[in-house]
Write an enzyme that holds these catalytic residues in place. Structure first.
Site, PDB file in Angstrom:
ATOM      1  N   CYS A 137       0.849  -1.197   0.000  1.00 50.21           N
ATOM      2  CA  CYS A 137       0.000   0.000   0.000  1.00 50.21           C
ATOM      3  C   CYS A 137       0.882   1.244   0.000  1.00 50.21           C
ATOM      4  CB  CYS A 137      -0.915  -0.011   1.231  1.00 50.21           C
ATOM      5  SG  CYS A 137      -1.780   1.543   1.473  1.00 50.21           S
ATOM      6  N   CYS A 140      -0.164   4.021   2.540  1.00 45.54           N
ATOM      7  CA  CYS A 140       0.152   3.720   3.942  1.00 45.54           C
ATOM      8  C   CYS A 140       1.651   3.843   4.201  1.00 45.54           C
ATOM      9  CB  CYS A 140      -0.280   2.296   4.311  1.00 45.54           C
ATOM     10  SG  CYS A 140      -1.821   1.762   3.577  1.00 45.54           S
ATOM     11  N   ASP A 141       2.465   3.288   3.304  1.00 45.57           N
ATOM     12  CA  ASP A 141       3.894   3.136   3.611  1.00 45.57           C
ATOM     13  C   ASP A 141       4.820   4.065   2.830  1.00 45.57           C
ATOM     14  OD1 ASP A 141       3.243   1.177   5.420  1.00 45.57           O
ATOM     15  OD2 ASP A 141       3.321  -0.417   3.944  1.00 45.57           O
TER      16      ASP A 141
END
Ligand SMILES: Cc1cc2nc3c(=O)[nH]c(=O)nc-3n(C[C@H](O)[C@H](O)[C@H](O)COP(=O)(O)OP(=O)(O)OC[C@H]3O[C@@H](n4cnc5c(N)ncnc54)[C@H](O)[C@@H]3O)c2cc1C
Length: 312
Positions: A137, A140-141
């Protein structure tokens, strides 16, 4: 085990397909429950920016689109349960849904809007280094890889879109694809080719992810020459497609060879009164707009089924 209230429609999965099905079911005044093991929004919560959802000419963030969809169903009275469904059983015309927490729900019809989750590479180092540089993701990261060199794997829309998003953070991105051309839409291909931070590595597969406490490098193999080499990267983002989480339905209703739910053109599954929509069904393209469209049809079909079978 305690038995809960009886519903006319239970919708499993609260991504865009499930949210739209809920909107339509509530507008049909059906006794409806929306269930998700996670949060309302599904995969859309992971999307940084959406440019292909009609009505938002400037684009919209995934979070905001979910907030707007949520507000719309809240106006109708939101009946949401955060739980995982682990088993489906048919009892006469009724359907029983077994929840991880041990409870059982009874419903006259079911809409499965289970979505899909990222496919894994299945290569050495992937599992051990997940969360330590291996990611699925970008939203997210991505911020964890500021000024780093990373690899993005895949050749479809998601891979190219996410590679472009990651250029906000990483200083260099190897976009690695096993074929000699991308499946992604031409506008994304053009943007990728024009971006100086992205280096295309085609006809290449990743054979191993190497690192002790964090990703340090990957071993790659050219598919034509067979030549092996290493790329030093601190992150590996994998976008090679999606798989449905339908193991719990195996043997209960018909799935295709990859586990996606088989439906007819009206989104009926092989079980009477059970409909399916969105990314979890067997189909070619997986997008928010199509998930929403199918959610609407599934709810209208559920209403039709209730009228015919239960004379609602
Ligand atoms: C990084 C990324 C970028 C994307 N970009 C775009 C884009 O720009 N434009 C676009 O149109 N599409 C994009 N997509 C695809 C889009 O997000 C999906 O097509 C869409 O979300 C599918 O909706 P859905 O409702 O079918 O499933 P999902 O959004 O996957 O929702 C399914 C829900 O079901 C729940 N669930 C599953 N099994 C169970 C169970 N047993 N019990 C309870 N709950 C369960 C899950 O927790 C999940 O919340 C992107 C996807 C990703 C990952």
């Amino acid at each position: 085990m305690k038995s809960l209230k009886e519903y006319e429609v239970v919708i499993v999965g609260a991504g865009p397909a499930g949210i739209t099905a809920y909107l339509y079911a509530k507008r049909s005044l059906l006794e409806t429950l929306l269930i998700d093991k996670g949060f309302i929004g599904g995969q859309v919560l992971l999307i940084d920016f959406i440019e292909n959802y009609p009505g938002f000419p400037e684009g919209i963030s995934g979070y905001e689109l979910v907030e707007r969809m949520k507000a719309q169903i809240e106006r109708l009275g939101l009946n949401f349960l955060q739980e995982e469904v682990v088993k489906l059983e048919i009892q006469d015309n009724y359907k029983l849904l077994y929840l991880r927490g041990g409870e059982i729900l009874k419903s006259k019809s079911i809409i499965l809007a289970l979505g899909a989750s990222p496919k894994k590479l299945g290569i050495p180092g992937e599992r051990e280094l997940t969360g330590k540089g291996v990611a699925y993701c970008a939203t997210c990261d991505g911020p964890l890889f500021r000024d780093e060199v990373i690899a993005v794997l895949g050749g479809g829309n998601t891979a190219l879109q996410e590679a472009l998003f990651l250029t906000k953070f990483a200083k260099k991105i190897y976009l690695i694809h096993r074929r000699d051309s991308f499946r992604a839409t031409p506008i994304l291909q053009k943007r990728v080719q024009e971006n100086e931070k992205i280096i295309l590595v085609l006809n290449t597969v990743v054979e191993e992810i190497i690192g002790s406490s964090q990703v340090e490098k990957i071993r790659i193999k050219h598919k034509i020459s067979g030549e092996e080499s290493f790329l030093e990267v601190s992150g590996v983002f994998v976008f090679i497609g999606y798989q449905p989480e339908t193991d719990w339905l195996r043997g209960t209703l018909e799935l295709d060879s990859q586990g996606f739910i088989l439906v007819d053109k009206n989104l009926k599954t092989s079980l009477e009164g059970v409909f399916a929509c969105g990314d979890c069904i067997s189909k070619e393209f997986r997008q928010i707009i199509s998930a929403c469209g199918e959610g609407a049809i599934a709810a209208l079909m559920a209403e039709k089924y209730l009228n015919e079978v239960f004379k609602k």
